[in-house]
Design a protein around this motif. Structure first.
Motif, PDB file in Angstrom:
ATOM      1  N   ASP A 224       0.830  -1.197   0.000  1.00  0.00           N
ATOM      2  CA  ASP A 224       0.000   0.000   0.000  1.00  0.00           C
ATOM      3  C   ASP A 224       0.874   1.261   0.000  1.00  0.00           C
ATOM      4  O   ASP A 224       2.100   1.194   0.035  1.00  0.00           O
ATOM      5  N   LEU A 225       0.233   2.386  -0.039  1.00  0.00           N
ATOM      6  CA  LEU A 225       0.930   3.662  -0.148  1.00  0.00           C
ATOM      7  C   LEU A 225       1.821   3.932   1.060  1.00  0.00           C
ATOM      8  O   LEU A 225       2.926   4.450   0.927  1.00  0.00           O
ATOM      9  N   HIS A 226       1.367   3.551   2.235  1.00  0.00           N
ATOM     10  CA  HIS A 226       2.149   3.764   3.447  1.00  0.00           C
ATOM     11  C   HIS A 226       3.479   3.008   3.376  1.00  0.00           C
ATOM     12  O   HIS A 226       4.540   3.545   3.729  1.00  0.00           O
TER      13      HIS A 226
ATOM     14  N   GLN B 253       5.033   2.040   0.609  1.00  0.00           N
ATOM     15  CA  GLN B 253       5.843   2.635  -0.440  1.00  0.00           C
ATOM     16  C   GLN B 253       6.554   3.903   0.058  1.00  0.00           C
ATOM     17  O   GLN B 253       7.727   4.121  -0.239  1.00  0.00           O
TER      18      GLN B 253
END
Length: 109
Positions: free
Chosen positions: A2-4, A6
């Motif tokens: 997820d974005l966190h 990344q």
């Protein structure tokens, strides 16, 4: 991934700041000493409730109008420093305003 995750890979040394929690139960309006005037009218045969006399900032007035419309689940508008709510909701509006610290004066019937 997820974005966190990344972002953690891109910036491994960064520690995220915790956001202060806001008390969402108590909306903050500018309170005044003079009472808000709550009156009932019929326009084109339809009942409306009009609120006048709030002398705070225009942004506070618009926020109050939006919160009232959301609370009542009805339509309305903000024009010329007055809030117009569709329908006769004087009792509910006065209770809502008193809960939020306003003084209210009922005009007419």
């Amino acid at each position: 991934m997820d974005l966190h995750d990344q972002l953690k890979n891109l910036f491994p040394d960064h520690e995220p700041e915790e956001e202060p929690k806001k008390n969402s139960d108590a909306p903050s309006y500018w309170l005044q000493d003079d009472p808000i005037i709550c009156k009932y009218e019929k326009r084109k045969g339809k009942p409306i409730t009009i609120l006048e006399g709030y002398n705070g900032a225009e942004s506070d007035f618009k926020k109050l109008a939006k919160d009232l419309k959301t609370f009542l689940g009805v339509g309305g508008s903000f024009k010329n420093d007055t809030i117009i709510i569709q329908g006769d909701y004087r009792d509910k509006i006065m209770a809502f305003l008193k809960e939020n610290g306003f003084s209210v004066k009922r005009v007419g019937g």
